[in-house]
Design a protein around this motif. Structure first.
Motif, PDB file in Angstrom:
ATOM      1  N   VAL A 134       0.846  31.701  26.023  1.00 42.67           N
ATOM      2  CA  VAL A 134      -0.403  31.991  25.356  1.00 42.67           C
ATOM      3  C   VAL A 134      -0.337  32.152  23.721  1.00 42.67           C
ATOM      4  O   VAL A 134       0.050  32.747  23.251  1.00 42.67           O
ATOM      5  CB  VAL A 134      -0.946  33.479  25.942  1.00 42.67           C
ATOM      6  N   VAL A 135      -1.359  31.168  23.085  1.00 44.58           N
ATOM      7  CA  VAL A 135      -1.307  31.012  21.856  1.00 44.58           C
ATOM      8  C   VAL A 135      -2.499  31.778  21.231  1.00 44.58           C
ATOM      9  O   VAL A 135      -3.613  31.426  21.780  1.00 44.58           O
ATOM     10  CB  VAL A 135      -1.141  29.781  21.305  1.00 44.58           C
ATOM     11  N   ALA A 136      -2.350  32.756  20.425  1.00 45.17           N
ATOM     12  CA  ALA A 136      -3.384  33.289  19.799  1.00 45.17           C
ATOM     13  C   ALA A 136      -3.639  33.418  18.403  1.00 45.17           C
ATOM     14  O   ALA A 136      -2.658  33.675  17.664  1.00 45.17           O
ATOM     15  CB  ALA A 136      -3.273  35.080  20.262  1.00 45.17           C
ATOM     16  N   GLY A 137      -4.865  32.836  17.936  1.00 45.13           N
ATOM     17  CA  GLY A 137      -5.157  32.796  16.720  1.00 45.13           C
ATOM     18  C   GLY A 137      -5.997  33.927  16.102  1.00 45.13           C
ATOM     19  O   GLY A 137      -5.806  34.987  16.867  1.00 45.13           O
ATOM     20  N   ASN A 138      -6.507  33.920  15.184  1.00 43.26           N
ATOM     21  CA  ASN A 138      -7.381  35.004  14.433  1.00 43.26           C
ATOM     22  C   ASN A 138      -8.242  34.746  13.410  1.00 43.26           C
ATOM     23  O   ASN A 138      -8.502  33.563  13.265  1.00 43.26           O
ATOM     24  CB  ASN A 138      -6.032  36.023  13.787  1.00 43.26           C
TER      25      ASN A 138
END
Length: 174
Positions: A134-138
């Protein structure tokens, strides 16, 4: 997905599962209230959810305005057992949530976040799931009306899609 419409609703970014034929709400999930949510400049902008199949089970992933990653069972809407770590804020489930601030490496309060005089970080976009990660940006403040010259880096975070274990951080500023 499999005859169910999954989306987010409202500024709290409730996750909603809907029968698209009847319009019936099948389940909803709402993250507990935090000070981080209250001051989030992205609470009005929810762009959806991510979906993956983990060990044959559908999982919904959401990044909230308070900057928490939550994994929900797609059939029940319940937080995913064995995912993440307990968040020390009243109302959070014992499982199913990752506090994204914990892995950025900045001092912070679980309820209030990073002191605003030092920086600000949130998200308006869903994570993506790639090869079991799971890749979480911001997001930071909007590009107009900036309140500070400097901010905390917007590093990108990777987590195991099954366990929520922190895997890596991509430093956007070397």
């Amino acid at each position: 997905i499999d005859g169910v419409l999954y989306t987010v609703a409202g500024e709290r970014r409730w996750v909603v599962a809907i029968d698209p034929n009847s319009g019936e709400t099948l389940w909803t999930y709402r993250e507990p209230y935090t000070g981080r949510y209250e001051y989030s400049m992205r609470k009005d902008y929810g762009k959806g959810i991510a979906y993956a199949e983990i060990d044959g089970r559908g999982v919904i992933y959401i990044v909230s305005p308070g900057f928490f990653l939550t994994a929900l069972d797609a059939k029940t809407g319940r937080p995913l057992e064995g995912f993440g770590k307990p968040v020390p804020v009243d109302g959070f489930p014992e499982t199913g949530v990752v506090d994204l601030l914990a892995d950025l490496g900045h001092e912070y309060d679980p309820d209030q976040g990073i002191p605003l005089e030092r920086g600000y970080i949130t998200s308006s976009s869903p994570p993506i799931v790639v090869n079991g990660v799971v890749v979480a940006g911001n997001s930071h403040e909007q590009g107009y009306n900036q309140s500070r010259i400097e901010n905390v880096p917007g590093d990108i975070l990777g987590y195991d899609a099954k366990t929520g274990e922190f895997l890596w951080k991509f430093n956007v500023i070397p």
